[in-house]
Design a protein around this motif. Sequence first.
Motif, mmCIF file in Angstrom:
data_model
loop_
_atom_site.group_PDB
_atom_site.id
_atom_site.type_symbol
_atom_site.label_atom_id
_atom_site.label_comp_id
_atom_site.label_asym_id
_atom_site.label_seq_id
_atom_site.Cartn_x
_atom_site.Cartn_y
_atom_site.Cartn_z
ATOM 1 N N PRO A 27 0.791 -1.228 0.000
ATOM 2 C CA PRO A 27 0.000 0.000 0.000
ATOM 3 C C PRO A 27 0.825 1.280 0.000
ATOM 4 N N LEU A 28 2.033 1.242 0.584
ATOM 5 C CA LEU A 28 2.828 2.466 0.637
ATOM 6 C C LEU A 28 3.259 2.917 -0.752
ATOM 7 N N ASP A 29 3.475 1.976 -1.634
ATOM 8 C CA ASP A 29 3.827 2.329 -3.010
ATOM 9 C C ASP A 29 2.610 2.290 -3.917
ATOM 10 N N GLY A 30 1.438 2.097 -3.320
ATOM 11 C CA GLY A 30 0.197 2.087 -4.076
ATOM 12 C C GLY A 30 -0.670 3.257 -3.687
ATOM 13 N N ARG A 31 -1.775 2.972 -3.007
ATOM 14 C CA ARG A 31 -2.761 4.013 -2.720
ATOM 15 C C ARG A 31 -2.240 5.118 -1.804
ATOM 16 N N TYR A 32 -1.223 4.820 -0.973
ATOM 17 C CA TYR A 32 -0.727 5.821 -0.028
ATOM 18 C C TYR A 32 0.548 6.511 -0.495
ATOM 19 N N ARG A 33 0.942 6.268 -1.726
ATOM 20 C CA ARG A 33 2.204 6.811 -2.235
ATOM 21 C C ARG A 33 2.325 8.332 -2.047
ATOM 22 N N PRO A 34 1.290 9.124 -2.351
ATOM 23 C CA PRO A 34 1.454 10.581 -2.208
ATOM 24 C C PRO A 34 1.835 11.018 -0.796
ATOM 25 N N GLY A 362 12.493 2.013 5.533
ATOM 26 C CA GLY A 362 11.559 2.929 4.882
ATOM 27 C C GLY A 362 10.112 2.528 5.080
ATOM 28 N N VAL A 363 9.853 1.227 5.127
ATOM 29 C CA VAL A 363 8.484 0.745 5.335
ATOM 30 C C VAL A 363 8.011 1.110 6.742
ATOM 31 N N ALA A 364 8.886 0.921 7.724
ATOM 32 C CA ALA A 364 8.540 1.263 9.103
ATOM 33 C C ALA A 364 8.255 2.755 9.241
ATOM 34 N N PHE A 365 9.115 3.569 8.644
ATOM 35 C CA PHE A 365 8.899 5.014 8.678
ATOM 36 C C PHE A 365 7.620 5.381 7.929
ATOM 37 N N GLY A 366 7.397 4.732 6.811
ATOM 38 C CA GLY A 366 6.255 5.067 5.969
ATOM 39 C C GLY A 366 4.922 4.863 6.665
ATOM 40 N N HIS A 367 4.776 3.743 7.363
ATOM 41 C CA HIS A 367 3.510 3.484 8.058
ATOM 42 C C HIS A 367 3.298 4.469 9.207
ATOM 43 N N SER A 368 4.380 4.884 9.871
ATOM 44 C CA SER A 368 4.254 5.884 10.922
ATOM 45 C C SER A 368 3.871 7.239 10.330
ATOM 46 N N LEU A 369 4.529 7.616 9.244
ATOM 47 C CA LEU A 369 4.229 8.895 8.601
ATOM 48 C C LEU A 369 2.789 8.925 8.098
#
Length: 477
Positions: A27-34, A362-369
Motif C-alpha cells: 500500500p505504501l507504493d500504491g494508494r498511499y504513495r502521495p 523505509g516501510v517502518a517510517f512510511g507506516h508511521s508517517l
Amino acid sequence: MADSPSRIPSGRLSLAASEGRPIALGPLDGRYRPTVAPLVDYLSEAALNRDRVAVEVEWFIHLVKNSVLPDVGSLTESQAAGLRRIVTEFDADSVAELAEIEAVTVHDVKAVEYYIGRRLEGLGLTRLTALVHFGCTSEDINNLSYALGIKGAVENVWLPDARALVEQIAEMARANRDEPMLSRTHGQPATPTSLGKELAVMAHRLGRQLDRIAKTEYLGKINGATGDYAAHVASVPSADWEKVSESFVEGLGLTWNPLTTQIESHDWQAELYADMARFNRILHNVCTDIWSYISIGYFKQVPVAGATGSSTMPHKVNPIRFENAEANLEISSALLDTLGATLVTSRWQRDLTDSSSQRNIGVAFGHSLLAISNVAKGLERLDVASDVLAEDLDANWEVLAEAIQMVMRAEAVAGVPGMDNPYERLKELTRGHRVDADRMKEFVSGLGLSADAEARLLALTPATYNGIAGKLVDHLG
C-alpha cells in the motif's frame, strides 16, 4: 479427491507481467504513495545508492585533499566540483546504469565503485581510479549511507510532520483549556477535568518522545574489514588512520564510532527505533481516546462533502482516519521493534542479517508517517460538542462526593464537630445511586459545615469542579 474448481477464471491476465506503469504490491507504493513520497528521497533503494555514491566520492576527495597517500597530488576546484556532480546529477538513468553494473558484479557496493570509476576519465583523474573505495569494506560505505539516509528522513520528513501534529494537538488544548469535561477512570464517571488539559497531556507525552528523537546520535565508522585498519596500515603505514577516519565521519555530520567490528554496531538505530515506536504507541493511545470521545458525542465529525461514511447506512460518519492510523501505527511499531531487536546482534565480526533487515526501514517510517497524516486530517474534521459535555456533567452530580468528603476531612482537622466518617457517609449517599443537584445541596446543607466551607460546596457544580485543569495547559508553553 478431485481438486476443487477455481472460482477465478484461469485465463485471467497477469497483473505482475503487465506493461506500462508498475502495479504496487504494498500500500505504501500504491494508494498511499502521495503521503509517504517524501521518504523516497532518503530511504528508498535509489536513495541508498545515491548516498553510497556520495560517501565514495567524499572519501575519494578526503584522501586526496588531506594527502593521506604519498604522491597522490591534488584536485583542482573543477575536478572536485565534477566529482560532486556525480552525486547531484544522480537520476533515474543513474539508477538504471547501476542496476546494469550490479547484474554483472552481483554486488551493490562494487557496482557503485565501478559506476564512479567510469566517470574519472572525463575529469582527468584516471590515474586515481584505484583510490575509489580505497581501504574500504562494503560496510564502511553502507553504514555511513544508511546513517545519512535515516538522519535525513528523520530531520527533514518524519520529525517535522510529527512536530506539526503535536502542535496541532497543543493548539486544540489551548483553545479548549477551560472547556469542562467529565473524566472517566475505569470507564466510570470520575472527577471532572477540562478537555484542554486532557489534550495537553497527549501533546506533552508525544512531545517528550520527539525531544528524545531530535537528540539522536547518528554513528558511523570507516575502518576496514574487521574494524582495525589492517589494510590501511599495511598500504600506508605513515598515515594516522584513526584521525583520517574520525575527521571524515564527522565531516559527514555524523558521530564517529571508534570501536566496531566489520559493521557499525547499529545500537543507535535500535535506540532511535525504540523512541519512534514509543511515539507510535502514545499516538495510538491518542487515537483510541479521540475515537472514544467521538463515540460518546464529545466531538462531532464534520462531514466531507460527497464522501460516503457507510455503504448501506447513509447517516454514518465513521472515524476512519483514527482507525486507519491505529492500524498503521501497529504495523510501524512491529517493524521498528523487529529492526531494533535484530540489528543489535551480529555473529562475531559480521553476518548479513542486518542487510535484509535495513531494507525495511523505509516501510517502518512510511507506516508511521501515514498514521501521523491520518491523525492530523482526522483532528481537522472535529468540532467540540460543548452541549454534550455540559449535559454529561450535569447528569453526574455524584462526582462531587470526593470534594465534599475532603472538605469534611479538612473541617474535622480544624475542629468542626460532626465530621466523622466522611467517606462512608458519601459512599452511602452516592454508590449505586444517581444524585441530582437538589439532593446534593440538601446533603451539604445538613452537614453542619463552617459557613465558608458550606458556601464553597453549595456553589460547586460538576462543571466547576476541575481544580486548575485549565492552568495546567500553560505547561505546553
